[in-house]
Enzyme design. Structure first.
Site, mmCIF file in Angstrom:
data_model
loop_
_atom_site.group_PDB
_atom_site.id
_atom_site.type_symbol
_atom_site.label_atom_id
_atom_site.label_comp_id
_atom_site.label_asym_id
_atom_site.label_seq_id
_atom_site.Cartn_x
_atom_site.Cartn_y
_atom_site.Cartn_z
ATOM 1 N N VAL A 201 -95.537 -10.709 26.728
ATOM 2 C CA VAL A 201 -96.167 -12.039 27.145
ATOM 3 C C VAL A 201 -96.788 -11.714 28.450
ATOM 4 O O VAL A 201 -96.221 -11.362 29.206
ATOM 5 C CB VAL A 201 -95.155 -13.076 27.126
ATOM 6 C CG1 VAL A 201 -95.721 -14.352 27.926
ATOM 7 C CG2 VAL A 201 -94.486 -13.400 25.834
ATOM 8 N N ASN B 242 -75.368 -15.018 27.459
ATOM 9 C CA ASN B 242 -74.717 -15.646 26.415
ATOM 10 C C ASN B 242 -74.515 -17.010 26.393
ATOM 11 O O ASN B 242 -74.804 -17.870 25.513
ATOM 12 C CB ASN B 242 -73.681 -14.993 25.616
ATOM 13 C CG ASN B 242 -74.133 -13.709 24.854
ATOM 14 O OD1 ASN B 242 -74.417 -13.724 23.842
ATOM 15 N ND2 ASN B 242 -74.075 -12.269 25.649
ATOM 16 N N ASP C 275 -80.744 -13.376 32.574
ATOM 17 C CA ASP C 275 -80.646 -12.391 33.532
ATOM 18 C C ASP C 275 -82.011 -12.912 34.305
ATOM 19 O O ASP C 275 -82.239 -12.404 35.443
ATOM 20 C CB ASP C 275 -80.851 -11.076 33.282
ATOM 21 C CG ASP C 275 -79.314 -10.391 32.977
ATOM 22 O OD1 ASP C 275 -78.450 -11.276 32.814
ATOM 23 O OD2 ASP C 275 -79.351 -9.368 32.556
ATOM 24 N N SER D 210 -80.970 -7.951 20.060
ATOM 25 C CA SER D 210 -79.730 -8.297 20.147
ATOM 26 C C SER D 210 -78.574 -7.226 20.456
ATOM 27 O O SER D 210 -77.859 -6.946 19.285
ATOM 28 C CB SER D 210 -79.089 -9.281 18.922
ATOM 29 O OG SER D 210 -79.547 -10.670 19.242
ATOM 30 N N ARG E 290 -78.905 -23.951 13.888
ATOM 31 C CA ARG E 290 -77.818 -24.408 13.260
ATOM 32 C C ARG E 290 -77.885 -26.030 13.416
ATOM 33 O O ARG E 290 -77.415 -26.676 12.506
ATOM 34 C CB ARG E 290 -76.540 -24.235 14.130
ATOM 35 C CG ARG E 290 -76.004 -22.822 13.956
ATOM 36 C CD ARG E 290 -74.713 -22.398 14.521
ATOM 37 N NE ARG E 290 -74.423 -20.968 14.382
ATOM 38 C CZ ARG E 290 -74.521 -20.142 15.338
ATOM 39 N NH1 ARG E 290 -74.981 -20.493 16.620
ATOM 40 N NH2 ARG E 290 -74.313 -18.671 15.173
ATOM 41 N N ARG F 20 -46.221 -17.083 47.042
ATOM 42 C CA ARG F 20 -44.959 -17.345 47.581
ATOM 43 C C ARG F 20 -44.853 -17.081 48.990
ATOM 44 O O ARG F 20 -44.187 -17.435 49.839
ATOM 45 C CB ARG F 20 -43.945 -16.729 46.844
ATOM 46 C CG ARG F 20 -43.574 -17.052 45.618
ATOM 47 C CD ARG F 20 -42.427 -16.177 44.901
ATOM 48 N NE ARG F 20 -41.054 -16.657 45.609
ATOM 49 C CZ ARG F 20 -39.973 -15.946 45.331
ATOM 50 N NH1 ARG F 20 -40.060 -14.743 44.418
ATOM 51 N NH2 ARG F 20 -38.974 -16.225 45.991
ATOM 52 N N ALA G 146 -79.664 -11.355 24.567
ATOM 53 C CA ALA G 146 -78.568 -12.220 24.501
ATOM 54 C C ALA G 146 -78.933 -13.610 24.599
ATOM 55 O O ALA G 146 -78.335 -14.538 23.802
ATOM 56 C CB ALA G 146 -77.558 -11.554 25.719
ATOM 57 N N TRP H 64 -41.956 -12.836 38.854
ATOM 58 C CA TRP H 64 -42.938 -13.727 39.555
ATOM 59 C C TRP H 64 -44.411 -12.717 39.396
ATOM 60 O O TRP H 64 -44.231 -11.642 39.963
ATOM 61 C CB TRP H 64 -42.731 -13.862 41.112
ATOM 62 C CG TRP H 64 -41.667 -14.754 41.421
ATOM 63 C CD1 TRP H 64 -40.287 -14.520 41.673
ATOM 64 C CD2 TRP H 64 -41.850 -16.190 41.443
ATOM 65 N NE1 TRP H 64 -39.781 -15.766 41.784
ATOM 66 C CE2 TRP H 64 -40.583 -16.853 41.742
ATOM 67 C CE3 TRP H 64 -43.087 -16.969 41.273
ATOM 68 C CZ2 TRP H 64 -40.556 -18.255 41.903
ATOM 69 C CZ3 TRP H 64 -42.791 -18.406 41.461
ATOM 70 C CH2 TRP H 64 -41.633 -19.007 41.690
ATOM 71 N N CYS I 273 -74.164 -3.816 28.023
ATOM 72 C CA CYS I 273 -72.905 -3.287 28.931
ATOM 73 C C CYS I 273 -72.124 -2.151 28.371
ATOM 74 O O CYS I 273 -71.673 -1.075 28.858
ATOM 75 C CB CYS I 273 -71.969 -4.400 29.155
ATOM 76 S SG CYS I 273 -72.789 -5.806 30.121
#
Length: 444
Positions: A80, A302, A280, A38, A21, A439, A10, A431, A42
């Site tokens: 790594v 993300n 994470d 990717s 981009r 309230r 992510a 409400w 979840c």
């Protein structure tokens, strides 16, 4: 400009796409110790009972897409082992056993987190699983054979509760072992009682105030040994939490928290020049607590990854923080929280007030109205909103998102009364339940 990203999920690939981009001609290399890029972690529990037909449906973009469409050097099977911050080199080992070394101008650490395995004795027995990656889930599915009758889940947080539901749907007898006095620790204890009731309705065995000490069996797990006795089982799922995957950063000078999360500033920069971190494996600024926190969720990963990529591209893109919003499904209940609960408020030394309300999720006279249970925490001196917990079968997601937005904008309890929320009997009362709390309790 050479960009290197450690981690292909992510945060890492959100950053890679922003660099692609915003920096024409950028040389982007991503390294992933696994072989899948990717995907939606979840969604893993819902593959178990077939609600999601295959783990392939969870993959947003495969490795070939990043390589062929976007020109990213997306590598798999590359773990790594360390970073030379002076020479600006990333080095490690490929799955083939060969070593590799990659130079960088800017580096992103997006290595995520690993499941915690707090029990050593017997943890190498077959039949003991964690559920964090697609390969781990596929191993579990292969092991969840028809002859397995009893499944024990250790830990009753997000993954533990979601897995309890989906394993139960497969026709298995499910036991949840929790070391604390109640499940769903994102809630205060009185709201968690609704979760206990839902577990009992669905024949989920709850074993509370119990610590797991060992696993026993002949090559395969057969018993869970605890300080509250032994429990026979055919399979175990460990779901006690995760820890940042940052062991390889030892000796780099990159500042970490006690739990190993990389400390980052608002621009996702670490304490070492040209190195960023997101997701994470990193800290998250908590707007309500006004301090760095660690609440690892896919939404945050993300967002942080996107902003890290923008900052690495030379843009000014601060991460404004989180309010700690989360939601999960447990059979017919929706469980949601945002901000801090009363237990957190006490621990943090807040002077607070807490208000509770039971209300219908739509107009009470409309068919299908169901009751939800709400608890709101506010700062005592000015009734600024601090947090909300909501449990119920319907309408919870709408209210928790309204409250999260209010928290982000530092609104007060009286401010809720001014919100122009949608109303029609099939969708709400005149409400809204959140406004009903205001309230009754707002000081105007």
């Amino acid at each position: 400009m050479k960009y290197v990203i450690i981690g292909g999920d992510a945060a890492g690939m959100s950053a890679a796409m922003e660099i692609y981009r915003n920096v024409p001609g950028a040389e982007i290399t991503s390294v992933e110790r696994g072989f899948i890029y990717s995907y939606g972690q979840c969604g893993l529990p819902y593959v178990v009972d077939g609600r999601i037909s295959s783990t392939k449906r969870l993959i947003a973009r495969d490795v070939e897409t990043f390589r062929d469409k976007y020109g990213i050097d997306a590598r798999v099977g590359h773990e790594v082992n360390g970073i030379d911050v002076d020479k600006q080199l990333v080095f490690g080992t490929q799955s083939s056993g060969e070593s590799f070394e990659i130079p960088y101008d800017k580096l992103l650490i997006a290595t995520g987190a690993d499941p915690i395995m707090p029990v050593e004795k017997g943890s190498d027995l077959a039949g003991i699983h964690t559920v964090k990656t697609i390969p781990q889930l596929e191993d579990l599915l292969a092991d969840l054979t028809p002859d397995i009758e009893n499944v024990t889940i250790i830990g009753a947080g997000y993954i533990g509760l979601e897995m309890a539901e989906t394993i139960h749907a497969c026709g298995k007898k499910v036991r949840l072992i929790q070391r604390g006095s109640y499940v769903a620790r994102i809630l205060d204890e009185e709201l968690a009682q609704h979760v206990h009731e839902e577990a009992k309705k669905n024949d989920i065995e709850l074993v509370l105030n119990t610590n797991v000490e060992a696993f026993e069996g002949n090559q395969r797990v057969e018993r869970v040994m605890t300080d509250n006795g032994a429990f026979d089982t055919g399979l175990v799922i460990m779901a006690v939490g995760i820890k940042p995957n940052t062991r390889f950063l030892e000796g780099t000078g990159i500042a970490l928290t006690k739990n190993g999360a990389v400390i980052v500033n608002r621009h996702l920069e670490t304490s070492v020049e040209n190195i960023y971190a997101a997701g994470d494996c990193a800290t998250h600024f908590h707007i309500v607590k006004e301090r760095l926190d660690y609440i690892p969720l896919g939404t945050t990963a993300n967002k942080q990854g996107r902003l890290a990529g923008l900052n690495m591209s030379g843009k000014f893109a601060p991460f404004r923080g989180i309010v700690g919003t989360s939601i999960l499904k447990f059979f017919n209940l929706t469980i949601a929280t945002t901000g801090i609960n009363e237990r957190n408020a006490k621990e943090l030394g807040f002077e607070y007030e807490a208000f509770k309300l039971s209300a219908r999720h739509i107009a009470g006279y409309y068919p299908g109205a169901q009751r939800m249970f709400i608890k709101i925490v506010v700062r005592k001196r000015d009734q600024q909103l601090l947090g909300a917990q909501i449990v119920g079968p319907a309408g919870v997601d709408k209210r928790i998102d309204v409250f999260a937005t209010a928290l982000f904008n530092k609104m007060t309890l009286p401010d809720l009364l001014d919100l122009d929320l949608a109303y029609a009997p099939p969708f709400n009362g005149v409400w809204d339940p959140l406004q009903q709390v205001a309230r009754i309790n707002a000081r105007l």
